[in-house]
Design an enzyme around this catalytic site. Structure first.
Site, PDB file in Angstrom:
ATOM      1  N   VAL A   8       9.828  -6.130   5.002  1.00  0.00           N
ATOM      2  CA  VAL A   8      10.451  -5.620   6.110  1.00  0.00           C
ATOM      3  C   VAL A   8       9.879  -6.288   7.365  1.00  0.00           C
ATOM      4  CG1 VAL A   8      10.302  -3.042   5.365  1.00  0.00           C
ATOM      5  CG2 VAL A   8       8.121  -4.070   6.073  1.00  0.00           C
ATOM      6  N   SER A   9      10.396  -6.126   8.505  1.00  0.00           N
ATOM      7  CA  SER A   9       9.915  -6.894   9.703  1.00  0.00           C
ATOM      8  C   SER A   9       8.715  -6.706  10.335  1.00  0.00           C
ATOM      9  CB  SER A   9      11.003  -6.996  10.534  1.00  0.00           C
ATOM     10  OG  SER A   9      12.491  -7.539  10.098  1.00  0.00           O
ATOM     11  N   THR A  10       8.567  -5.313  10.526  1.00  0.00           N
ATOM     12  CA  THR A  10       7.230  -5.037  11.150  1.00  0.00           C
ATOM     13  C   THR A  10       6.495  -3.854  10.438  1.00  0.00           C
ATOM     14  OG1 THR A  10       8.289  -2.858  12.142  1.00  0.00           O
ATOM     15  CG2 THR A  10       8.700  -5.113  13.345  1.00  0.00           C
TER      16      THR A  10
END
Length: 195
Positions: A8-10
């Site tokens: 996931v990015s964040t």
């Protein structure tokens, strides 16, 4: 052995949806990472790729979880294939262990190559159009034509290149380049200037 990779990015996002899908696909080990896809440094991905052995299969929930770009994705998949490691993307139903999956990925590779060729052609056409309009690419000259003539006159008068460079506030290499260009021209016109 099937090995999964979830990203996931964040930190506010959750990998649980991906992990459920990877577990359902039969992954025995799952590497999880919270990092932007554009980052080159992804330690969990590096660890995951190092752990893969011949006949293993890397499984991701979606293609964009693995690659930063199409080019990066193709590099990773080609590297896996060269090592005898399969690749599966669950969402896109791509499986390089099957002939159909290999075909799809080869089509991706051809499209990426086509895109690179188009970019090269556009750049080449743009440079040609600029040349026709009298514009030349590259860094602007540090000295104008009058200053160049003065630098050559100073050099022919016995001044050192380093002193000429100090006078104009440029590097010695700039003066050397100007003298070299004039020397090349002088061979054609017969005017002596020696760098």
């Amino acid at each position: 052995m099937k090995i999964g990779y979830a990203r996931v990015s964040t930190s506010s996002q959750d990998t649980s949806l991906q992990i459920d899908a990877l577990n359902a696909a039969g992954c025995e080990i799952i590497y999880k990472e919270k990092a932007s896809g554009s980052k080159k440094d992804r330690p969990e991905l590096e660890q995951c790729l190092k752990s893969l052995r011949k006949a293993d299969t890397l499984v991701v929930w979606k293609l964009d979880r693995l690659g930063r770009s199409l080019q990066h994705l193709l590099e990773v998949i080609n590297d896996l294939e060269n090592k005898g490691i399969g690749f599966t993307s669950l969402t896109e139903s791509i499986d390089t262990t099957t002939s159909t999956g290999k075909l799809v990925f080869n089509i991706f590779g051809s499209l990426a190559e086509f895109e690179r060729s188009l970019i090269k052609d556009r750049v080449k056409a743009g440079l040609e159009a600029a040349r026709k309009k009298g514009r030349i690419g590259g860094r602007p000259s540090a000295l104008d034509e009058q200053q160049k003539e003065m630098a050559i006159t100073m050099f022919n008068g016995g001044a050192l290149k380093s002193d000429i460079a100090k006078h104009f506030g440029v590097t010695r290499q700039t003066i050397y380049t100007i003298l070299q260009a004039r020397h090349a021209t002088s061979r054609v016109t017969g005017t002596p200037v020696s760098p």
